[in-house]
Design a protein around this motif. Structure first.
Motif, PDB file in Angstrom:
ATOM      1  N   SER A   1       0.821  -1.209   0.000  1.00  0.00           N
ATOM      2  CA  SER A   1       0.000   0.000   0.000  1.00  0.00           C
ATOM      3  C   SER A   1       0.860   1.266   0.000  1.00  0.00           C
ATOM      4  CB  SER A   1      -0.928   0.018   1.218  1.00  0.00           C
ATOM      5  OG  SER A   1      -0.184   0.053   2.423  1.00  0.00           O
ATOM      6  N   ARG A   2       2.151   1.125   0.294  1.00  0.00           N
ATOM      7  CA  ARG A   2       3.048   2.288   0.333  1.00  0.00           C
ATOM      8  C   ARG A   2       4.485   1.827   0.151  1.00  0.00           C
ATOM      9  NH1 ARG A   2       2.757   3.762   6.838  1.00  0.00           N
ATOM     10  NH2 ARG A   2       3.252   1.670   7.602  1.00  0.00           N
TER      11      ARG A   2
ATOM     12  N   ARG B   1      -4.791   3.931   1.434  1.00  0.00           N
ATOM     13  CA  ARG B   1      -3.632   4.059   0.532  1.00  0.00           C
ATOM     14  C   ARG B   1      -3.711   3.018  -0.590  1.00  0.00           C
ATOM     15  NH1 ARG B   1       1.343   6.497   2.695  1.00  0.00           N
ATOM     16  NH2 ARG B   1       0.955   7.445   4.719  1.00  0.00           N
TER      17      ARG B   1
ATOM     18  N   ASN C   1      -3.287  -2.529   7.337  1.00  0.00           N
ATOM     19  CA  ASN C   1      -4.234  -1.557   7.901  1.00  0.00           C
ATOM     20  C   ASN C   1      -4.256  -0.234   7.139  1.00  0.00           C
ATOM     21  OD1 ASN C   1      -1.797  -0.474   8.704  1.00  0.00           O
ATOM     22  ND2 ASN C   1      -2.012  -1.055  10.851  1.00  0.00           N
ATOM     23  N   LYS C   2      -3.609  -0.156   5.999  1.00  0.00           N
ATOM     24  CA  LYS C   2      -3.584   1.079   5.209  1.00  0.00           C
ATOM     25  C   LYS C   2      -4.494   0.927   3.987  1.00  0.00           C
ATOM     26  CE  LYS C   2      -0.453   3.022   7.871  1.00  0.00           C
ATOM     27  NZ  LYS C   2      -0.790   4.166   8.732  1.00  0.00           N
ATOM     28  N   GLU C   3      -5.770   0.621   4.249  1.00  0.00           N
ATOM     29  CA  GLU C   3      -6.703   0.366   3.144  1.00  0.00           C
ATOM     30  C   GLU C   3      -6.857   1.577   2.231  1.00  0.00           C
ATOM     31  OE1 GLU C   3     -11.235  -1.287   2.329  1.00  0.00           O
ATOM     32  OE2 GLU C   3     -10.635  -0.678   4.362  1.00  0.00           O
TER      33      GLU C   3
ATOM     34  N   TYR D   1      -2.441  -5.092   1.875  1.00  0.00           N
ATOM     35  CA  TYR D   1      -2.212  -4.149   2.972  1.00  0.00           C
ATOM     36  C   TYR D   1      -2.674  -4.808   4.264  1.00  0.00           C
ATOM     37  CZ  TYR D   1      -7.249  -3.520   2.669  1.00  0.00           C
ATOM     38  OH  TYR D   1      -8.609  -3.762   2.657  1.00  0.00           O
TER      39      TYR D   1
END
Length: 262
Positions: free
Chosen positions: A27-28, A55, A51-53, A49
């Protein structure tokens, strides 16, 4: 938007058309840029991901706007049931998988279990790969992303703040290499991509916070450090480049590290 969008793609446009790729922890950072490079080359990409849904969704939307194919798949890789659900989603969406990039790692986060680094960097890596294998066929490829500080930890000490993570990532690499006979029998290719400290990553930021000046010192010793987009380009290239004899692609300076025998 990822750094990859501002960099020349390391892959030929259309070279991965028809291929299906999953990049864990994407996600990043390095994972997100790797996803973008693969999508630019025509691959359908699954963005994983924890917990960075938001993103992940933003990246997937951007890829679709560019004419690509992308899905987002949330999963806690240390939870076997979550991993099972991840691959069920991929099976339902695509029916198979051609490229697996094992990018997700950690261990320096606060508030996690004492053995979290080993859970994520060793146990989860093996579980993700073994869970993916039923979806992979001959000619598929697995890429494991690591650091020189972990890859060479048996012969070259690293900074104390990173040692536990380095040991767990090396344990993960060793456990994955132990699966090489099974992968070879199935025709699935395997390569490790090891890089020096990467400027702009969460790990580098945390290390510099715990050990001020550590990244600058490493940059001075190495001459230069790769940034996120540059290193992601190397990871993406490893998806298609010939496999080295030792299954290891070393990125950046290695003069500070004692060689090891695999």
């Amino acid at each position: 938007m990822s750094n990859a969008s501002a960099s020349a793609s390391p892959l030929e446009q259309g070279s991965l058309t028809g291929k299906r790729a999953l990049v864990t922890g994407s996600s990043r950072g390095i994972g997100a840029d790797t996803v973008q490079y693969l999508a630019d080359a025509g691959a359908a990409v699954a963005i994983n991901y924890r917990n960075k849904e938001a993103r992940a969704v933003k990246l997937a939307d951007a890829i679709r706007e560019q004419g690509g194919t992308a899905i987002t798949v949330g999963a806690d890789l240390t939870d076997p049931e979550s991993v099972r659900s991840l691959f069920q989603t991929i099976a339902d969406e695509w029916g198979g998988l051609d490229i697996l990039v094992l990018n997700a790692s950690g261990g320096m986060e606060s508030g996690m279990a004492e053995d979290y680094a080993m859970q994520l960097n060793r146990d989860a890596q093996v579980n993700v790969l073994t869970s993916a294998l039923p979806l992979m066929s001959s000619g598929s490829r697995v890429v494991f992303v690591t650091s020189h500080q972990a890859h060479f930890i048996r012969s070259t000490p690293t900074m104390p703040e990173y040692e536990a993570v380095a040991l767990s990532k090396r344990a993960g690499e060793d456990a994955l290499r132990a699966l090489l006979p099974e992968l070879t029998e199935k025709g699935v290719e395997f390569v490790v991509v090891s890089g020096d400290m990467i400027e702009g990553t969460i790990t580098a930021t945390l290390l510099n916070r715990l050990n001020p000046g550590a990244i600058d010192a490493r940059k001075e010793a190495a001459g230069r450090l790769y940034n996120v987009g540059e290193f992601a380009a190397e990871v993406a290239s490893a998806v298609v480049d010939p496999i080295p004899a030792d299954h290891t692609r070393l990125v950046g300076d290695v003069s500070s590290f004692e060689p090891i025998s695999e």
